[in-house]
Design a protein around this motif. Structure first.
Motif, PDB file in Angstrom:
ATOM      1  N   ARG A  57      41.089 -36.106  -8.974  1.00  0.00           N
ATOM      2  CA  ARG A  57      42.406 -36.101  -9.242  1.00  0.00           C
ATOM      3  C   ARG A  57      43.298 -37.019  -8.089  1.00  0.00           C
ATOM      4  NH1 ARG A  57      43.521 -30.397 -11.969  1.00  0.00           N
ATOM      5  NH2 ARG A  57      41.886 -30.337 -13.068  1.00  0.00           N
ATOM      6  N   GLU A  92      48.847 -45.355 -17.098  1.00  0.00           N
ATOM      7  CA  GLU A  92      47.895 -45.817 -15.993  1.00  0.00           C
ATOM      8  C   GLU A  92      46.545 -45.239 -16.239  1.00  0.00           C
ATOM      9  OE1 GLU A  92      48.441 -48.267 -13.325  1.00  0.00           O
ATOM     10  OE2 GLU A  92      49.815 -48.764 -14.982  1.00  0.00           O
ATOM     11  N   LEU A  93      46.716 -43.949 -16.003  1.00  0.00           N
ATOM     12  CA  LEU A  93      45.327 -43.055 -15.867  1.00  0.00           C
ATOM     13  C   LEU A  93      44.458 -43.371 -17.206  1.00  0.00           C
ATOM     14  CD1 LEU A  93      46.636 -39.732 -14.518  1.00  0.00           C
ATOM     15  CD2 LEU A  93      45.089 -41.610 -13.379  1.00  0.00           C
ATOM     16  N   SER A 112      32.021 -37.130 -18.299  1.00  0.00           N
ATOM     17  CA  SER A 112      32.835 -37.581 -19.210  1.00  0.00           C
ATOM     18  C   SER A 112      34.275 -36.949 -19.596  1.00  0.00           C
ATOM     19  CB  SER A 112      31.933 -38.153 -20.460  1.00  0.00           C
ATOM     20  OG  SER A 112      31.036 -38.946 -20.238  1.00  0.00           O
ATOM     21  N   VAL A 113      34.564 -36.051 -19.006  1.00  0.00           N
ATOM     22  CA  VAL A 113      35.910 -35.294 -19.470  1.00  0.00           C
ATOM     23  C   VAL A 113      36.698 -35.350 -18.126  1.00  0.00           C
ATOM     24  CG1 VAL A 113      36.974 -33.184 -19.831  1.00  0.00           C
ATOM     25  CG2 VAL A 113      34.810 -33.794 -20.842  1.00  0.00           C
ATOM     26  N   PHE A 114      37.941 -35.759 -18.409  1.00  0.00           N
ATOM     27  CA  PHE A 114      39.038 -36.084 -17.384  1.00  0.00           C
ATOM     28  C   PHE A 114      40.245 -35.222 -17.674  1.00  0.00           C
ATOM     29  CE2 PHE A 114      36.299 -39.778 -17.500  1.00  0.00           C
ATOM     30  CZ  PHE A 114      35.786 -39.799 -16.516  1.00  0.00           C
ATOM     31  N   LEU A 115      40.799 -34.345 -16.807  1.00  0.00           N
ATOM     32  CA  LEU A 115      41.750 -33.514 -17.080  1.00  0.00           C
ATOM     33  C   LEU A 115      42.682 -33.495 -16.011  1.00  0.00           C
ATOM     34  CD1 LEU A 115      43.225 -30.949 -18.361  1.00  0.00           C
ATOM     35  CD2 LEU A 115      41.557 -29.578 -17.066  1.00  0.00           C
ATOM     36  N   PHE A 116      44.212 -33.975 -16.398  1.00  0.00           N
ATOM     37  CA  PHE A 116      44.993 -33.830 -15.477  1.00  0.00           C
ATOM     38  C   PHE A 116      45.970 -32.913 -15.973  1.00  0.00           C
ATOM     39  CE2 PHE A 116      42.890 -37.890 -14.912  1.00  0.00           C
ATOM     40  CZ  PHE A 116      43.041 -37.921 -13.294  1.00  0.00           C
ATOM     41  N   LYS A 142      44.243 -46.094 -18.763  1.00  0.00           N
ATOM     42  CA  LYS A 142      43.964 -47.455 -18.681  1.00  0.00           C
ATOM     43  C   LYS A 142      42.683 -47.541 -17.590  1.00  0.00           C
ATOM     44  CE  LYS A 142      47.852 -50.361 -20.182  1.00  0.00           C
ATOM     45  NZ  LYS A 142      48.912 -50.894 -19.700  1.00  0.00           N
ATOM     46  N   LYS A 143      42.746 -46.836 -16.720  1.00  0.00           N
ATOM     47  CA  LYS A 143      41.700 -46.723 -15.579  1.00  0.00           C
ATOM     48  C   LYS A 143      40.423 -46.100 -16.208  1.00  0.00           C
ATOM     49  CE  LYS A 143      43.595 -48.696 -12.368  1.00  0.00           C
ATOM     50  NZ  LYS A 143      42.996 -50.259 -12.345  1.00  0.00           N
ATOM     51  N   ILE A 144      40.510 -45.340 -17.441  1.00  0.00           N
ATOM     52  CA  ILE A 144      39.352 -44.818 -17.828  1.00  0.00           C
ATOM     53  C   ILE A 144      38.857 -45.522 -19.229  1.00  0.00           C
ATOM     54  CG2 ILE A 144      38.625 -42.872 -19.204  1.00  0.00           C
ATOM     55  CD1 ILE A 144      40.571 -41.089 -17.716  1.00  0.00           C
ATOM     56  N   PHE A 145      39.752 -45.973 -19.811  1.00  0.00           N
ATOM     57  CA  PHE A 145      39.450 -46.733 -20.944  1.00  0.00           C
ATOM     58  C   PHE A 145      39.534 -48.210 -21.012  1.00  0.00           C
ATOM     59  CE2 PHE A 145      40.855 -42.531 -22.576  1.00  0.00           C
ATOM     60  CZ  PHE A 145      39.582 -42.116 -23.113  1.00  0.00           C
ATOM     61  N   GLY A 146      40.052 -48.905 -19.966  1.00  0.00           N
ATOM     62  CA  GLY A 146      40.227 -50.198 -19.905  1.00  0.00           C
ATOM     63  C   GLY A 146      41.546 -50.617 -21.030  1.00  0.00           C
ATOM     64  N   ARG A 152      25.704 -42.867 -21.023  1.00  0.00           N
ATOM     65  CA  ARG A 152      26.595 -43.793 -20.743  1.00  0.00           C
ATOM     66  C   ARG A 152      27.358 -43.101 -19.360  1.00  0.00           C
ATOM     67  NH1 ARG A 152      29.560 -45.787 -24.883  1.00  0.00           N
ATOM     68  NH2 ARG A 152      28.235 -45.059 -26.385  1.00  0.00           N
ATOM     69  N   GLY A 205      22.575 -42.169 -25.916  1.00  0.00           N
ATOM     70  CA  GLY A 205      24.173 -42.172 -25.349  1.00  0.00           C
ATOM     71  C   GLY A 205      24.364 -41.770 -23.829  1.00  0.00           C
ATOM     72  N   HIS A 207      28.765 -38.422 -24.926  1.00  0.00           N
ATOM     73  CA  HIS A 207      29.473 -38.588 -23.759  1.00  0.00           C
ATOM     74  C   HIS A 207      30.562 -39.584 -23.735  1.00  0.00           C
ATOM     75  CE1 HIS A 207      26.882 -35.940 -21.467  1.00  0.00           C
ATOM     76  NE2 HIS A 207      25.747 -36.564 -22.144  1.00  0.00           N
ATOM     77  N   ARG A 208      31.145 -39.927 -24.936  1.00  0.00           N
ATOM     78  CA  ARG A 208      32.226 -40.989 -24.844  1.00  0.00           C
ATOM     79  C   ARG A 208      33.371 -40.305 -24.273  1.00  0.00           C
ATOM     80  NH1 ARG A 208      34.299 -41.242 -29.831  1.00  0.00           N
ATOM     81  NH2 ARG A 208      32.950 -39.809 -30.672  1.00  0.00           N
ATOM     82  N   LEU A 248      38.739 -39.928 -10.113  1.00  0.00           N
ATOM     83  CA  LEU A 248      39.425 -39.444 -11.155  1.00  0.00           C
ATOM     84  C   LEU A 248      38.904 -37.939 -11.585  1.00  0.00           C
ATOM     85  CD1 LEU A 248      39.015 -42.173 -13.791  1.00  0.00           C
ATOM     86  CD2 LEU A 248      41.227 -41.373 -13.242  1.00  0.00           C
ATOM     87  N   LYS A 249      37.780 -37.517 -11.133  1.00  0.00           N
ATOM     88  CA  LYS A 249      37.677 -36.054 -11.619  1.00  0.00           C
ATOM     89  C   LYS A 249      38.209 -35.178 -10.408  1.00  0.00           C
ATOM     90  CE  LYS A 249      34.247 -35.442 -14.507  1.00  0.00           C
ATOM     91  NZ  LYS A 249      34.411 -34.826 -15.686  1.00  0.00           N
ATOM     92  N   SER A 291      38.880 -50.483 -14.461  1.00  0.00           N
ATOM     93  CA  SER A 291      38.579 -49.108 -15.261  1.00  0.00           C
ATOM     94  C   SER A 291      37.397 -48.749 -15.278  1.00  0.00           C
ATOM     95  CB  SER A 291      39.356 -49.220 -16.443  1.00  0.00           C
ATOM     96  OG  SER A 291      38.542 -50.413 -17.377  1.00  0.00           O
ATOM     97  N   LEU A 292      37.101 -47.556 -15.732  1.00  0.00           N
ATOM     98  CA  LEU A 292      35.726 -46.790 -15.817  1.00  0.00           C
ATOM     99  C   LEU A 292      35.075 -47.754 -16.961  1.00  0.00           C
ATOM    100  CD1 LEU A 292      36.022 -43.135 -15.623  1.00  0.00           C
ATOM    101  CD2 LEU A 292      35.437 -44.724 -14.191  1.00  0.00           C
ATOM    102  N   PHE A 293      35.754 -48.063 -18.024  1.00  0.00           N
ATOM    103  CA  PHE A 293      35.237 -48.766 -19.159  1.00  0.00           C
ATOM    104  C   PHE A 293      34.659 -50.179 -18.806  1.00  0.00           C
ATOM    105  CE2 PHE A 293      35.758 -51.996 -22.593  1.00  0.00           C
ATOM    106  CZ  PHE A 293      35.204 -51.569 -23.411  1.00  0.00           C
TER     107      PHE A 293
END
Lengths: 267, 419
Positions: free
Chosen positions: A157, B171-172, B294-298, B174-178, A235, A233, B271-272, A154-155, A168-170
């Motif tokens: 891309r 999609e993206l 924990s930061v994702f940028l597109f 969802k891949k991060i947050f479920g 995580r 925190g 870090h959420r 993801l990082k 998912s990451l979650f």
């Protein structure tokens, strides 16, 4: 039957990896079903060992490795059945299972003399608890590896390939955490039962046997990362790397300690 | 009986024309009635979406049907009827079946593999059957089409690859947050694409939507439309504490969100994860924030890259799907042919039965004192002869038909027996 079990594990691994590349739902289903079949056979093998000797098959490194593998496999079956979209975990968990089975086969065939020391009620409980907690740590390790994998993609891309396939990451983060929250209490109980047994046999609860020391180190390490997660925190990536590192310790405690140090633990 | 599809779509007609001809759900029942009033037409379904208007019909005469449909299209849209034919396509029988299957499976869509078309066809079919304008042939055609579409979706990866920027964003996320429920989306600026992405995220389950714009009025208006809440622009960094997904598309010429400030926020957020989509050009979010944990940028190029790659995958899947459609079409055409065989067989039997009855009556009158038993014998005898004679031709014609050479033979059969 052992050969068949191994073949099924290889099959589950192959189809799961195939799924990663071709993203064919049939492969995903196939990997899940093959893993379940392998798990059932594996359970059968353990039961057979048990019936043959009327003892829990946990008296040598060989047997313990076999049971450790079993704990991981059953854990992977449970996880992939319960959590939606987590079947790719099979591709990551089965190599560990296979490695452990291989280790178990390579180790000397005949079990060492079973000293009457071990033939008590509490001893198998101690071993099973410890090994189950190891299994859960292994799953936490596997989800953490997947987390790092997914996070990196993801990082960077590289979305087109990997994101479709991995959970998912979650979910991965959650899985890595939940397995530890169950694994740690089990390890705690494992250590306590071990201490009780030691007290009965040797008259003292703690003897600073290398295995004991290392168990304590592992225990502290896991407490440390769980504490960090809950109150500071930590995580995501930090936690994932923490879990990966801790599992390396587990592997060392499980195998390495026996070769480097001499203690009364057979494994 | 012929199966005919008459229509126009995004490939044959420009959007200005499609807009005029397209029908709303409220207009369709009346149109169906008008079509059915044409004596040549026995069954009809009207499908109208933003990319196509199509009439599926079962009729006696192709030309009359096409003409009737063109008349209806011209009447309702105010377009010259003579101008229509060059936008229209007409498919008959086998081609019509293939066409129906391709449309339902989304192979004929503007965005191949999009999932809406199946629902739209189902809706069109439902309306037609409510108005009793479908019969055995269209009923079966539609059910087969739904089956084929499902098969294509299950056995080819056609729907797997997302191809719009907004759906890639979902999609993206969802891949991060479920799951997206409980997540908050912040929309910065008011570009069409960003608005679309925000809408998609909300439809996908995001619970809260916050709109920020340089001019508060814009934000308020947009928030109202998207059922979110508007926030003053200078509270941007406060909001970044709470939200999970940021869609940015402002016309600013500098970075609105910088790495330095973001670093502090991410610490405070414990870090959420935070997911940024920057579709503004020039970019409004400093690219280096993606190195923060924990930061994702597109940005827009990332998303476009995915969509064009995925489009190619879909085209590959579509080729696979064509094979299913080929098979299913053959099966359907076979059935259709057997259906056309039925009238011939029926009239053949009727003809023979008529002859038998006639001869039987005559024979009975010639007998001096026919008993019930005599009559039964005669009846049985004649019936046996007729059945044995017919057995050969009927079995033959069915098997000839299965080999697909029926038409000539049926004509011959009808000639020989004068039916």
């Amino acid at each position: 039957m052992l050969t068949l079990t191994v073949l099924l594990y290889i099959g589950a691994m192959g189809t799961s990896i195939g799924y990663a590349f071709y993203r064919d739902r049939k492969l995903e289903a196939a990997s899940h079903i093959t893993l379940i079949a392998a798990g059932i056979l594996h359970t059968g093998l353990l039961l057979m060992l048990y019936r043959r000797t009327d003892l829990f098959p946990v008296f040598s490194m060989k047997e313990a490795a076999f049971m450790f593998a079993w704990a991981i496999a059953i854990g992977a079956i449970l996880v992939s059945s319960i959590f939606k979209g987590t079947t790719p975990i099979i591709g990551f968990a089965t190599p560990l299972v296979l490695l452990l089975i291989a280790a178990s086969l390579l180790l000397r065939g005949s079990a060492p003399e079973i000293s009457p020391l071990f033939n008590t009620d509490i001893f198998p409980v101690h071993v099973v608890l410890s090994l189950t907690s190891y299994g859960l740590f292994a799953l936490s390790f596997v989800s953490s590896v997947m987390y790092v994998f997914q996070e990196t993609s993801l990082k960077h891309r590289r979305v087109e390939r990997i994101t479709q396939w991995l959970p998912s990451l979650f979910i991965l983060d959650d899985l890595g955490y939940k397995t530890l929250t169950i694994g740690l209490p089990l390890l705690t109980l494992g250590i306590i039962t071990g201490a009780l047994w030691a007290d009965r046999e040797f008259g003292s609860y703690w003897n600073w046997d290398p295995k004991e020391t290392w168990s304590l180190i592992i225990w502290l390490a896991y407490v440390f990362i769980l504490h960090g997660r809950i109150s500071l925190g930590w995580r995501g990536k930090k936690f994932a790397w923490g879990s990966i590192f801790c599992f390396v310790l587990v592997v060392f405690a499980f195998i390495g300690v026996n070769f480097l140090f001499k203690g009364y633990h057979n494994f | 009986m012929k199966l005919i599809v008459v229509g126009l779509n995004h490939k044959t007609a420009p959007v200005e024309l499609r807009e005029k001809i397209s029908l709303t759900d409220n207009e369709i029942p009346a149109v169906l009635r008008t079509v059915m009033s044409s004596p040549s037409i026995a069954e009809c379904i009207v499908l109208s979406t933003c990319n196509r208007i199509e009439f599926y019909t079962v009729c006696e005469d192709q030309e009359k049907t096409v003409d009737a449909i063109a008349t209806i299209m011209a009447r309702d849209s105010g377009i010259e009827k003579d101008a229509l034919p060059r936008y229209l396509y007409v498919h008959a029988d086998r081609d019509a079946v293939t066409h129906a299957f391709r449309v339902a499976s989304s192979l004929d869509s503007m965005i191949i593999g999009e999932a809406q078309i199946l629902g739209q066809i189902k809706n069109a079919y439902r309306m037609a059957s409510h108005n009793s304008t479908t019969g055995p042939i269209l009923n079966r055609l539609m059910h087969r089409a739904f089956g084929v579409a499902k098969k294509v979706r299950t056995f080819t990866p056609i729907g797997l690859y997302t191809v719009s920027v907004s759906s890639v964003a979902v999609e993206l996320a969802k891949k991060i947050f479920g799951r997206l429920s409980g997540k908050a989306v912040m929309l910065m600026g008011a570009g069409e694409m960003a608005e679309d992405a925000a809408k998609y995220l909300k439809d996908a389950g995001a619970s809260r939507l916050i709109v920020l714009s340089r001019t508060f009025g814009h934000a308020a208006e947009l928030a109202e439309r998207l059922r979110g809440s508007a926030v003053e622009f200078d509270r941007l960094y406060d909001q970044l504490m709470d939200v999970d997904i940021v869609v940015c598309s402002t016309s600013a010429d500098h970075y609105l969100i910088t790495s330095d400030r973001m670093a502090k926020i991410i610490m405070a957020r414990q870090h959420r994860p935070l997911f940024f989509i920057d579709i503004s050009v020039p970019r409004n979010i400093e690219p280096s924030i993606s190195s923060l944990e924990s930061v994702f940028l597109f940005d827009i190029d990332d998303l476009n890259g995915v969509t064009s790659k995925n489009m190619k995958e879909r085209e590959k899947a579509a080729n696979e799907a064509e094979q299913f459609i080929e098979e299913e079409t053959s099966r359907f055409v076979n059935w259709l042919g057997e259906l056309s065989l039925v009238p011939t067989i029926v009239s053949l039997r009727e003809k023979f039965e008529a002859i038998r009855q006639e001869e039987l009556k005559e024979a009975i009158t010639k007998l001096a004192a026919p008993t019930k038993k005599d009559i039964d014998i005669l009846d049985g005898l004649s019936r046996g002869i007729v059945n044995k004679i017919l057995h050969g031709p009927i079995t033959e014609i069915k098997s000839v038909h299965r080999r697909g050479e029926a038409l000539k033979d049926i004509t011959l059969l009808r000639k020989i027996f004068r039916i």
